[in-house]
Design a protein around this motif. Structure first.
Motif, mmCIF file in Angstrom:
data_model
loop_
_atom_site.group_PDB
_atom_site.id
_atom_site.type_symbol
_atom_site.label_atom_id
_atom_site.label_comp_id
_atom_site.label_asym_id
_atom_site.label_seq_id
_atom_site.Cartn_x
_atom_site.Cartn_y
_atom_site.Cartn_z
ATOM 1 N N UNK A 61 0.956 -0.997 0.054
ATOM 2 C CA UNK A 61 -0.194 0.171 -0.041
ATOM 3 C C UNK A 61 0.870 1.140 -0.105
ATOM 4 N N UNK A 62 2.016 1.239 0.681
ATOM 5 C CA UNK A 62 2.775 2.660 0.894
ATOM 6 C C UNK A 62 3.587 2.667 -0.493
ATOM 7 N N UNK A 63 4.006 1.559 -1.144
ATOM 8 C CA UNK A 63 4.652 1.846 -2.351
ATOM 9 C C UNK A 63 3.627 2.235 -3.489
ATOM 10 N N UNK B 91 2.278 6.480 -6.977
ATOM 11 C CA UNK B 91 1.269 7.161 -7.848
ATOM 12 C C UNK B 91 1.451 8.833 -7.616
ATOM 13 N N UNK B 92 1.737 9.097 -6.566
ATOM 14 C CA UNK B 92 2.016 10.612 -6.176
ATOM 15 C C UNK B 92 3.174 11.112 -6.692
ATOM 16 N N UNK B 93 4.252 10.166 -6.880
ATOM 17 C CA UNK B 93 5.433 10.766 -7.438
ATOM 18 C C UNK B 93 5.446 10.568 -8.978
ATOM 19 N N UNK C 74 7.832 -14.802 -2.782
ATOM 20 C CA UNK C 74 6.713 -14.581 -2.354
ATOM 21 C C UNK C 74 6.221 -13.391 -1.594
ATOM 22 N N UNK C 75 6.925 -12.762 -0.817
ATOM 23 C CA UNK C 75 6.748 -11.500 -0.470
ATOM 24 C C UNK C 75 7.051 -10.258 -1.210
ATOM 25 N N UNK C 76 7.865 -10.470 -2.271
ATOM 26 C CA UNK C 76 8.017 -9.517 -3.327
ATOM 27 C C UNK C 76 6.870 -9.594 -4.298
ATOM 28 N N UNK C 77 6.413 -10.601 -4.467
ATOM 29 C CA UNK C 77 5.200 -10.760 -5.471
ATOM 30 C C UNK C 77 3.991 -10.176 -4.766
ATOM 31 N N UNK C 78 3.920 -10.425 -3.571
ATOM 32 C CA UNK C 78 2.674 -9.838 -2.582
ATOM 33 C C UNK C 78 2.766 -8.578 -2.914
ATOM 34 N N UNK C 79 3.843 -7.980 -2.385
ATOM 35 C CA UNK C 79 4.044 -6.515 -2.493
ATOM 36 C C UNK C 79 3.795 -5.886 -3.832
ATOM 37 N N UNK C 80 4.131 -6.641 -4.777
ATOM 38 C CA UNK C 80 3.945 -6.225 -6.123
ATOM 39 C C UNK C 80 2.483 -5.950 -6.498
ATOM 40 N N UNK C 81 1.732 -7.345 -6.064
ATOM 41 C CA UNK C 81 0.198 -7.160 -6.558
ATOM 42 C C UNK C 81 -0.578 -6.292 -5.674
ATOM 43 N N UNK C 82 0.055 -6.063 -4.456
ATOM 44 C CA UNK C 82 -0.893 -5.002 -3.480
ATOM 45 C C UNK C 82 -0.457 -3.722 -4.112
ATOM 46 N N UNK C 83 0.593 -3.238 -4.398
ATOM 47 C CA UNK C 83 0.903 -2.125 -5.251
ATOM 48 C C UNK C 83 0.268 -1.868 -6.349
ATOM 49 N N UNK C 84 0.242 -2.896 -7.264
ATOM 50 C CA UNK C 84 -0.587 -2.884 -8.470
ATOM 51 C C UNK C 84 -2.107 -2.566 -8.423
ATOM 52 N N UNK D 166 -3.438 -0.911 -5.998
ATOM 53 C CA UNK D 166 -3.262 0.301 -5.403
ATOM 54 C C UNK D 166 -3.518 1.215 -6.711
ATOM 55 N N UNK D 167 -2.472 1.004 -7.564
ATOM 56 C CA UNK D 167 -2.160 1.846 -8.673
ATOM 57 C C UNK D 167 -3.651 1.616 -9.669
#
Length: 494
Positions: free
Chosen positions: A88-90, A95-97, A151-161, A163-164
């Motif tokens: 979520x943070x990423x 998005x803001x950046x 798996x952690x990286x994939x999860x962060x990528x999915x959540x970030x995607x 959000x985007x």
């Protein structure tokens, strides 16, 4: 079971990477452009997209087994919380950046560039988390593991995607299918992790060995809290990508426009471009003259493509074996008309496109030049080719190795290529089933009529265990057929 899934996931990954690498090699040979290479890498095909999904799924069981075992610090709840917060943070920071950058974009690919950069930013967030876990916890042992990091990286990528994607919807931009915000970033994450994991593990092991050799105690865990490191890494790399500081790797504005311009536009007009001042390209040719023209065209192709005796599939079917009967009658009439034209000479060059260029079996490329006594023979042959596709787009022929003894073929008429003479372009596909497994051969054929002469360029590319070609594969075949036909035309002109 976990070990088996890991092996299968690695096999799928290596297959997808090998296919993508060969596609990039072929694309770079065809266009010699780093910008186009970036577009090809950032827009994976279906196999590559789903390969990344399969690899993530293969990591689930090992991570669950590690979390449930004793001695490990990771629990499913802790890992999920880390993934959610970092993702979520990423996503929000990215998005803001990226907002100021998107407002300054103009041009035909103003929509694609921020979309592609967003995919890379989501992948970079996951990569930052995976890299932090690998460096802090290691690739082995109860606390770490490549599977946990991946798996952690994939999860962060999915959540970030996600959000985007939600941000795009709220902004009213109506982006592509939501799965593309997960699948494509996962593919980019796969590439980043694949290329950086060996170096990260090596650096960590070297540092640990050096500290042990000089007698220094290990770095305490509390000196570098893993959650803080992963969150900071995710946000930092996301900002770097979203601000456009990585465009030499992730892609510049204009890459897609360059790719579309480099691709042969089959419907484009000739545009009155300058042509070599030739000596009557439609003149009748002798056998020696036709050989000289094909030799000139051959020099425009890679010299390491060896000759082959493989026969082209078009025009070789016995009309008596073709079904339905209407197609058999049509092919027989075409063959009879060809005999009445009484060609003066027909010369061919048959080349094998290596498996390293078009895996796994390579392809065959045929250049053929025929000269007729009649000055309007070229126009007649081109018209007959177009009429045949219109009259008989689907037919079948016997295939002894096929499960049902039949191979099915179909042809699709495509817009004429950008050539200064009458021409037609056709896509041809052949499919069958062998041993219960599908097999497909796809290709393209370009026929050009030039006065007394007819030039034909044809490529056939077989793929086992597939029922159709990827759109990019078919597009490359289309382009290669047009390029080969243009080489013959230019040789005639000069």
């Amino acid at each position: 079971m976990a070990a088996l899934l890991s092996v299968l996931g690695a096999a799928v990954l290596l297959t997808a990477v090998a296919l993508t690498a060969t596609l990039l090699l072929y694309g770079h040979w065809a266009w010699h452009s780093v910008a186009i290479d970036r577009v090809l890498w950032s827009t994976p095909g279906r196999l590559q997209s789903w390969a990344a999904v399969a690899l993530v799924a293969a990591c689930v069981l090992p991570v669950l087994a590690r979390a449930s075992g004793r001695g490990g610090r990771w629990s499913v709840r802790r890992l999920a919380l880390l993934v959610a917060v970092a993702g979520i943070a990423a996503g929000l920071v990215g998005a803001v950046a990226a907002a100021p950058l998107a407002d300054r974009l103009v041009g035909d690919d103003a929509a694609f560039f921020p979309l592609s950069t967003g995919w890379w930013a989501c992948a970079a967030a996951g990569w930052g988390v995976a890299l932090a876990l690998l460096l802090s916890l290691g690739a082995r042992g109860p606390d770490g593991g490549v599977a946990v990091a991946w798996l952690a990286g994939a999860g962060v990528t999915a959540v970030s995607g996600t959000v985007r994607y939600a941000g795009e919807v709220l902004a009213g931009r109506g982006p592509a299918h939501p799965l593309t915000f997960v699948q494509r970033p996962w593919w980019l994450l796969t590439a980043l992790v694949l290329f950086s994991t060996p170096a990260a593990v090596l650096v960590r092991d070297v540092v640990a060995a050096r500290r042990e050799r000089v007698g220094r105690p290990p770095v305490p865990r509390r000196a570098w809290p893993v959650p803080v490191a992963t969150l900071a890494g995710a946000v930092a790399v996301t900002c770097v990508v979203a601000l456009g500081w990585t465009v030499p790797v992730t892609g510049r504005q204009g890459d897609l426009a360059r790719f579309l311009a480099a691709r042969v536009d089959p419907a484009a007009a000739d545009g009155g471009r300058g042509r070599p001042a030739g000596t009557a390209p439609g003149r009748p040719l002798t056998r020696q003259g036709a050989d000289a023209v094909l030799a000139g065209a051959r020099r425009g192709l890679p010299s390491d493509w060896p000759p082959t005796r493989t026969v082209a599939w078009t025009g070789t079917d016995d009309p008596a074996t073709v079904r339905p009967k209407s197609c058999a009658d049509r092919f027989a009439a075409v063959r009879q008309a060809e005999a009445l034209r009484a060609a003066v000479t027909t010369r061919e060059v048959r080349l094998e496109v290596p498996a390293g260029v078009l895996p796994p079996l390579g392809a065959t490329l045929h250049l053929r030049l025929t000269s007729y006594p009649s000055a309007d023979a070229g126009e007649q042959v081109v018209a007959a080719a177009g009429d045949t596709v219109a009259a008989c787009p689907r037919w079948s022929v016997p295939a002894p190795l096929a499960d049902d003894g039949v191979s099915r073929r179909w042809a699709v008429a495509m817009p004429a290529p950008d050539l200064p003479y009458d021409s037609c372009r056709t896509r041809i596909t052949e499919s069958s089933s062998v041993g219960g497994l599908p097999a497909v051969t796809g290709g393209a054929m370009v026929v050009v009529g030039i006065g007394h002469n007819v030039a034909v360029a044809e490529i056939a590319y077989g793929r086992p265990f597939r029922d159709q070609l990827e759109p990019k594969e078919q597009g490359l075949l289309d382009d290669l057929a047009v390029v080969a036909a243009r080489l013959i035309v230019n040789a005639l002109d000069s």
